[in-house]
Design a protein around this motif. Structure first.
Motif, short mmCIF file in Angstrom:
data_model
loop_
_atom_site.label_atom_id
_atom_site.label_comp_id
_atom_site.label_asym_id
_atom_site.label_seq_id
_atom_site.Cartn_x
_atom_site.Cartn_y
_atom_site.Cartn_z
N HIS A 176 -2.96 -1.00 -2.64
CA HIS A 176 -3.84 0.01 -2.10
C HIS A 176 -3.30 1.51 -1.95
CE1 HIS A 176 -6.45 -3.33 -0.71
NE2 HIS A 176 -5.54 -4.26 -0.59
N THR A 214 -13.83 -0.72 2.97
CA THR A 214 -12.32 -1.13 2.69
C THR A 214 -11.41 -0.14 3.45
OG1 THR A 214 -12.24 0.10 0.81
CG2 THR A 214 -12.77 -2.14 0.64
N VAL A 215 -11.92 1.23 3.88
CA VAL A 215 -11.06 2.21 4.31
C VAL A 215 -10.68 1.84 5.62
CG1 VAL A 215 -12.71 3.63 5.59
CG2 VAL A 215 -10.56 4.65 4.23
N LYS A 249 -2.82 2.12 -8.35
CA LYS A 249 -4.11 1.29 -8.21
C LYS A 249 -3.84 0.23 -9.27
CE LYS A 249 -7.35 3.89 -5.81
NZ LYS A 249 -8.88 4.73 -5.90
N VAL A 262 -16.02 4.15 0.16
CA VAL A 262 -15.02 3.31 0.57
C VAL A 262 -15.25 2.73 1.97
CG1 VAL A 262 -13.23 4.10 -0.77
CG2 VAL A 262 -13.40 5.27 1.46
N ASP A 271 -8.00 3.91 0.11
CA ASP A 271 -8.16 2.69 1.24
C ASP A 271 -7.48 3.07 2.47
OD1 ASP A 271 -9.41 0.85 -0.50
OD2 ASP A 271 -7.78 -0.02 -1.28
N TYR A 279 1.11 -1.12 0.03
CA TYR A 279 0.06 0.11 -0.04
C TYR A 279 0.90 1.16 -0.10
CZ TYR A 279 0.51 0.08 5.15
OH TYR A 279 1.03 0.16 6.42
#
Length: 459
Positions: A176, A250-251, A171, A247, A217, A129
């Motif tokens: 992420h 998932t955030v 992405k 989001v 994310d 990420y």
């Protein structure tokens, strides 16, 4: 007869929906689990990039916070800062007393910025990420924010949506993407005169725009220390983020939402160069999901004043990653790009080395959890443990010259050395497993910096 039935079903559905809603208070907000992807990812890249990347200067022999080049503007104007004179002497000597910080924006050109190239470097580092500074304490945004008119990267400077371009590229690599966001702004007149109006008319709309526009994310806030979370209206924003935002499922958020919230409220807990409010946590396991953030050098923003000796070696960085993961955390390792849009070569080299190690040993990092029965790490052994399912990973930050004994494992355990095709000798005595390291040579050595013995079916 149909109307009452429809009404009952509607109430039932609404009731179930209402139960899933988060309320604007910490008890409710804190009840939301941290999405699993974050705890599986383990390794992320922080990016500090902004107008501060133009002067790109800070002292290197001061306390940690005084080294941060991204604080350049504040250090120039804060006579209480220990490095006030150093910053001013450098600034006046280099740019002149009449040169204002805002004038640096002309040098924030980013003409060398190639988001696809950055994304490739980040992917090959082994990171899962990325967190980019969308806005630091200087208030300059890397996207066309309506709330930062004429003080954003599209209106001035590079005239480019830097946040959007990098988000798209990252992405596309399957990583992420997240954003750092400073709640406060040092010299915003509205913030200085009416913090409540600043929060309502500037900060909250800006954060919602960032989330809605780029669907990150990670929302990684900072600059919370001036006010309690109630003033920042943090729980109201988080309720929106968890209930209504694109989001919401998932955030991941951090714990910097008010001067009382670190290591207490929000999402993940955050340490910084191992500096935490509860110093007893340093070097120990933290039960709550957490993340250590730090630079490769002593600054987050690019610092031209740093020398080779100010940068952590690749070996040290790999060992830091291992230490954080073995204690149940993540590592968010920072890079500071230049004002023209380059990732400094020394930073690229460090990331490439970490990626090389992870390509061999990532199985012992990604998706793992700490092992509750792990013995304490000592200066002599430097052995760490992670686990995944029934498998145990024994991570040695120096190759063992003698046999290792792992206690409390299954008699069906099977040992191998990640990246090594030969057999590893083992012997069981009750629940104790003795591992005899193989003799390695340059042709058979699978990696540098640290070695991992996988104990399959150990638990």
């Amino acid at each position: 007869m149909l109307r009452p039935l429809f009404f009952f079903v509607t109430l039932l559905v609404c009731g179930l929906s209402a139960q899933a809603q988060y309320e604007a208070n910490w008890n409710s907000i804190d009840s939301r689990p941290v999405p699993t992807w974050f705890q599986d990812a383990k390794f992320g890249i922080f990016i500090h990039w902004g107008v501060f990347s133009v002067p790109a200067w800070g002292p290197t022999k001061s306390a940690v916070y005084e080294q941060y080049a991204e604080w350049y503007w504040w250090r120039l104007l804060d006579p209480k800062a220990a490095t006030y004179k150093e910053f001013n002497d450098f600034h006046n000597r280099t740019y002149g007393k009449d040169f204002k910080y805002q004038d640096f924006v002309k040098g924030f050109t980013c003409e060398m910025f190639e988001p696809a190239d950055w994304a490739t470097i980040l992917e090959q580092s082994g990171a899962r990420y990325v967190v980019l500074t969308s806005k630091h304490h200087e208030g300059f945004t890397l996207w066309p924010s309506a709330q930062s008119w004429n003080w954003n990267a599209v209106d001035v400077g590079p005239h480019r949506d830097l946040a959007g371009d990098l988000s798209q590229a990252v992405k596309a690599k399957g990583l992420h993407m997240g954003f750092y966001y400073s709640l406060y702004e040092w010299f915003n007149p509205l913030y200085k005169s009416d913090v409540n109006k600043y929060v309502d008319d500037h900060m909250i709309p800006q954060m919602k725009d960032l989330v809605t526009r780029y669907k990150p994310d990670v929302v990684w806030t900072d600059g919370e220390w001036d006010h309690p979370s109630e003033t920042w209206k943090s729980t109201s924003f988080l309720a929106w983020l968890y209930n209504e935002s694109p989001v919401k499922e998932t955030v991941v958020v951090n714990d910097r939402w008010g001067k009382e919230t670190r290591s207490k409220h929000g999402g993940i807990y955050t340490t910084e160069y191992d500096l935490v409010h509860d110093q007893t946590s340093v070097g120990k396991k933290i039960e709550h999901p957490w993340e250590e953030c730090r630079g490769i050098g002593g600054s987050f923003g690019y610092n031209r004043n740093e020398q080779l000796s100010d940068y952590s070696t690749s070996e040290k960085l790999v060992h830091i990653l291992i230490d954080k993961v073995a204690r149940g955390g993540n590592l968010l390792l920072n890079i500071g790009p230049t004002a023209d849009g380059r990732i400094p070569v020394i930073m690229q080299q460090r990331l490439a080395d970490m990626g090389g190690w992870l390509r061999v040993n990532g199985e012992a990092i990604y998706g793992t959890r700490s092992w509750d029965k792990a013995p304490a790490v000592t200066a002599d052994t430097k052995v760490y443990y992670t686990r995944k399912g029934n498998d145990l990973y024994v991570i040695c930050t120096k190759f063992p010259e003698q046999s290792l004994t792992v206690k409390g494992v299954s008699k069906n355990a099977k040992v191998s050395l990640l990246g090594y095709s030969g057999k590893v000798a083992q012997a069981a005595s009750g629940s104790d497993l003795k591992i005899t390291p193989p003799s390695l040579n340059p042709a058979t050595n699978p990696c540098q910096y640290a070695w991992v013995f996988k104990v399959a079916n150990a638990l």
